[in-house]
Design a protein around this motif. Structure first.
Motif, PDB file in Angstrom:
ATOM      1  N   CYS A   1      -5.935  25.339  28.150  1.00  0.00           N
ATOM      2  CA  CYS A   1      -6.560  24.852  26.915  1.00  0.00           C
ATOM      3  C   CYS A   1      -6.271  23.359  26.815  1.00  0.00           C
ATOM      4  CB  CYS A   1      -5.991  25.596  25.708  1.00  0.00           C
ATOM      5  SG  CYS A   1      -6.507  24.929  24.117  1.00  0.00           S
ATOM      6  N   PRO A   2      -7.280  22.506  26.778  1.00  0.00           N
ATOM      7  CA  PRO A   2      -7.031  21.062  26.789  1.00  0.00           C
ATOM      8  C   PRO A   2      -6.302  20.542  25.559  1.00  0.00           C
ATOM      9  CG  PRO A   2      -9.373  21.527  26.473  1.00  0.00           C
ATOM     10  CD  PRO A   2      -8.724  22.823  26.822  1.00  0.00           C
ATOM     11  N   ASP A   3      -6.413  21.254  24.429  1.00  0.00           N
ATOM     12  CA  ASP A   3      -5.764  20.770  23.198  1.00  0.00           C
ATOM     13  C   ASP A   3      -5.151  21.934  22.425  1.00  0.00           C
ATOM     14  OD1 ASP A   3      -4.886  19.416  20.990  1.00  0.00           O
ATOM     15  OD2 ASP A   3      -6.880  18.913  20.220  1.00  0.00           O
ATOM     16  N   PRO A   4      -3.908  22.317  22.740  1.00  0.00           N
ATOM     17  CA  PRO A   4      -3.271  23.441  22.041  1.00  0.00           C
ATOM     18  C   PRO A   4      -2.956  23.152  20.577  1.00  0.00           C
ATOM     19  CG  PRO A   4      -1.686  22.336  23.445  1.00  0.00           C
ATOM     20  CD  PRO A   4      -3.018  21.724  23.751  1.00  0.00           C
ATOM     21  N   ALA A   5      -3.081  21.895  20.157  1.00  0.00           N
ATOM     22  CA  ALA A   5      -2.812  21.543  18.763  1.00  0.00           C
ATOM     23  C   ALA A   5      -4.040  21.691  17.878  1.00  0.00           C
ATOM     24  CB  ALA A   5      -2.290  20.106  18.677  1.00  0.00           C
ATOM     25  N   ALA A   6      -5.177  21.968  18.472  1.00  0.00           N
ATOM     26  CA  ALA A   6      -6.431  21.986  17.712  1.00  0.00           C
ATOM     27  C   ALA A   6      -6.486  23.151  16.736  1.00  0.00           C
ATOM     28  CB  ALA A   6      -7.616  22.057  18.668  1.00  0.00           C
ATOM     29  N   GLY A   7      -6.889  22.857  15.505  1.00  0.00           N
ATOM     30  CA  GLY A   7      -7.159  23.896  14.511  1.00  0.00           C
ATOM     31  C   GLY A   7      -5.940  24.702  14.100  1.00  0.00           C
ATOM     32  N   TRP A   8      -6.225  25.862  13.521  1.00  0.00           N
ATOM     33  CA  TRP A   8      -5.163  26.703  12.977  1.00  0.00           C
ATOM     34  C   TRP A   8      -4.307  27.351  14.063  1.00  0.00           C
ATOM     35  CZ3 TRP A   8      -5.468  31.772  14.495  1.00  0.00           C
ATOM     36  CH2 TRP A   8      -6.703  32.222  14.961  1.00  0.00           C
ATOM     37  N   ARG A   9      -4.829  27.479  15.284  1.00  0.00           N
ATOM     38  CA  ARG A   9      -4.062  28.128  16.347  1.00  0.00           C
ATOM     39  C   ARG A   9      -2.828  27.330  16.749  1.00  0.00           C
ATOM     40  NH1 ARG A   9      -6.906  32.409  18.511  1.00  0.00           N
ATOM     41  NH2 ARG A   9      -9.156  32.392  18.095  1.00  0.00           N
ATOM     42  N   GLY A  10      -2.791  26.061  16.432  1.00  0.00           N
ATOM     43  CA  GLY A  10      -1.629  25.248  16.777  1.00  0.00           C
ATOM     44  C   GLY A  10      -0.485  25.354  15.787  1.00  0.00           C
ATOM     45  N   ARG A  11      -0.703  26.048  14.668  1.00  0.00           N
ATOM     46  CA  ARG A  11       0.305  26.151  13.608  1.00  0.00           C
ATOM     47  C   ARG A  11       0.833  27.573  13.505  1.00  0.00           C
ATOM     48  NH1 ARG A  11       2.004  21.225  13.207  1.00  0.00           N
ATOM     49  NH2 ARG A  11       0.243  19.751  13.131  1.00  0.00           N
ATOM     50  N   ALA A  12       2.116  27.741  13.784  1.00  0.00           N
ATOM     51  CA  ALA A  12       2.718  29.077  13.740  1.00  0.00           C
ATOM     52  C   ALA A  12       2.630  29.685  12.346  1.00  0.00           C
ATOM     53  CB  ALA A  12       4.171  29.010  14.197  1.00  0.00           C
ATOM     54  N   SER A  13       2.669  28.852  11.311  1.00  0.00           N
ATOM     55  CA  SER A  13       2.615  29.366   9.936  1.00  0.00           C
ATOM     56  C   SER A  13       1.263  29.993   9.626  1.00  0.00           C
ATOM     57  CB  SER A  13       2.899  28.233   8.938  1.00  0.00           C
ATOM     58  OG  SER A  13       1.932  27.194   9.078  1.00  0.00           O
ATOM     59  N   LEU A  14       0.216  29.576  10.334  1.00  0.00           N
ATOM     60  CA  LEU A  14      -1.118  30.127  10.124  1.00  0.00           C
ATOM     61  C   LEU A  14      -1.451  31.219  11.138  1.00  0.00           C
ATOM     62  CD1 LEU A  14      -3.154  26.849   9.426  1.00  0.00           C
ATOM     63  CD2 LEU A  14      -2.154  28.424   7.767  1.00  0.00           C
ATOM     64  N   ALA A  15      -1.078  30.992  12.389  1.00  0.00           N
ATOM     65  CA  ALA A  15      -1.437  31.934  13.449  1.00  0.00           C
ATOM     66  C   ALA A  15      -0.432  33.070  13.586  1.00  0.00           C
ATOM     67  CB  ALA A  15      -1.557  31.194  14.778  1.00  0.00           C
ATOM     68  N   GLY A  16       0.784  32.898  13.029  1.00  0.00           N
ATOM     69  CA  GLY A  16       1.823  33.909  13.189  1.00  0.00           C
ATOM     70  C   GLY A  16       2.590  33.736  14.479  1.00  0.00           C
ATOM     71  N   GLY A  17       2.037  32.952  15.391  1.00  0.00           N
ATOM     72  CA  GLY A  17       2.625  32.688  16.696  1.00  0.00           C
ATOM     73  C   GLY A  17       1.574  32.023  17.555  1.00  0.00           C
ATOM     74  N   GLY A  18       1.924  31.759  18.803  1.00  0.00           N
ATOM     75  CA  GLY A  18       1.004  31.069  19.679  1.00  0.00           C
ATOM     76  C   GLY A  18       0.412  31.964  20.738  1.00  0.00           C
ATOM     77  N   ALA A  19       0.594  31.569  22.000  1.00  0.00           N
ATOM     78  CA  ALA A  19      -0.015  32.296  23.117  1.00  0.00           C
ATOM     79  C   ALA A  19       0.392  33.763  23.133  1.00  0.00           C
ATOM     80  CB  ALA A  19       0.377  31.614  24.434  1.00  0.00           C
ATOM     81  N   LEU A  20       1.632  34.048  22.802  1.00  0.00           N
ATOM     82  CA  LEU A  20       2.106  35.429  22.825  1.00  0.00           C
ATOM     83  C   LEU A  20       1.414  36.282  21.762  1.00  0.00           C
ATOM     84  CD1 LEU A  20       4.026  37.538  23.972  1.00  0.00           C
ATOM     85  CD2 LEU A  20       5.808  36.681  22.428  1.00  0.00           C
TER      86      LEU A  20
END
Length: 333
Positions: free
Chosen positions: A156-175
């Motif tokens: 992913c060229p930009d892991p900080a993009a959007g809500w997926r980059g924020r653990a508080s919104l996504a609940g976690g990242g790649a896992l």
């Protein structure tokens, strides 16, 4: 089932456009009745393309259209509110994974669905793909497994993009996001592990501002003697999806579109390859859900099943900070 059920698609991001809308278009037992998204421009495009009403307000959709069920593919943090609204309207839900962002939320959603009397199915489409169902039979031929190795990676060229980059919104990242597929296969094929230890990283892009892990390495073990690891990364190419289970009589290698059974020395014994486009699995799951609603099938991916997934993730994230292997069963609320 003479009259096709009315389905609303809520959330018009990549998952809806690539899987849910094409899958719904080919269904036997359901038809698209409405679309909904907070982005009015997305709504306008899809409403016109599919000749259905479009909404930016979910409650207005539920009141005006009265769908039989909703296919929900919204950001992780918004999922609970959408389920609550659907439950209040008596509308059944097919929800894009993850089921919940943690064990407590998972338990509350189970209770909510039970109280409202609605069916909820999590869209883990691999359970409806012939390659993955064939693996169940092949696993019986390798003896008691002692090793499992999983890998799911892409860049992913930009892991900080959007809500997926924020653990508080996504609940976690790649896992939490990509890893959910491997976790679902692991629990489906082998059951919930007895111990989990994880390491996570946000180091792939040092100049980017994000705190949801881009990479996770999970070590797991079962009291039966089975052990192994999962590597999940949204920063490391090439794109790979594979789960290998090894036993005394050989190994089963499960990939996206192919499953192989190997002899103990690694020589191929048999294989199955699936060529058609991926949305066929989405179609199969939607039709299955319609049969669940009509009482013809039991729900193979319901809320109570996915409490285990939330427990696995909670154990992994807890062990990553405590550096002590965690028992996922302790999180089964």
């Amino acid at each position: 089932m003479s009259v096709r059920k009315k389905a609303a698609v809520i959330g018009l991001g990549h998952q809806a456009l690539e899987d849910h809308l094409p899958g719904l278009a080919d269904c036997q037992f359901a038809q698209l009745a409405a679309v909904c998204d907070t982005d009015s421009s997305k709504v306008a495009v899809q409403a016109q393309q599919h000749s259905v009403p479009g909404f930016t307000d979910l409650r207005a959709l539920l009141e005006d259209v009265r769908p039989d069920f909703a296919i929900v593919a919204v950001p992780h943090h918004a999922g609970r509110e959408v389920i609550e609204s659907c439950a209040a309207a008596g509308v059944h839900v097919m929800k894009e994974k993850p089921f919940a962002t943690g064990p407590a939320e998972a338990a509350e959603l189970v209770a909510l669905c039970d109280k409202a009397g609605i069916e909820l199915m999590v869209t883990v489409q691999r359970r409806f793909h012939p390659v993955y169902t064939a693996a169940v039979q092949l696993l019986e031929q390798i003896g008691r497994p002692y090793l499992v190795e999983g890998r799911y990676t892409f860049h992913c060229p930009d892991p900080a993009a959007g809500w997926r980059g924020r653990a508080s919104l996504a609940g976690g990242g790649a896992l939490m996001d990509m890893g959910y597929h491997l976790i679902d296969l692991l629990i489906w094929y082998l059951g919930l592990p007895d111990r989990v230890l994880a390491d996570t990283s946000t180091s792939a892009h040092p100049d980017a501002d994000y705190d949801a892990e881009d990479t996770a390495l999970v070590h797991l073990a079962y009291d039966s003697g089975l052990y192994g690891s999962l590597l999940i990364s949204r920063s490391a190419g090439p794109k790979t999806e594979q789960l290998t289970v090894t036993g005394p009589r050989g190994a089963v290698v499960i990939e996206r579109g192919r499953v192989r059974r190997l002899a103990p020395d690694g020589q191929p014994i048999e294989s199955l390859t699936r060529e058609p486009a991926w949305p066929s699995a989405a179609t199969a799951q939607i039709d299955c859900f319609c049969r669940v609603l009509d009482g013809e099938r039991t729900n193979p991916s319901g809320p109570s099943t996915h409490v285990a997934h939330a427990a696995f993730l909670a154990a992994a994230y807890t062990s990553q900070t405590s550096r002590t292997p965690a028992d996922p069963k302790e999180y089964l609320l």
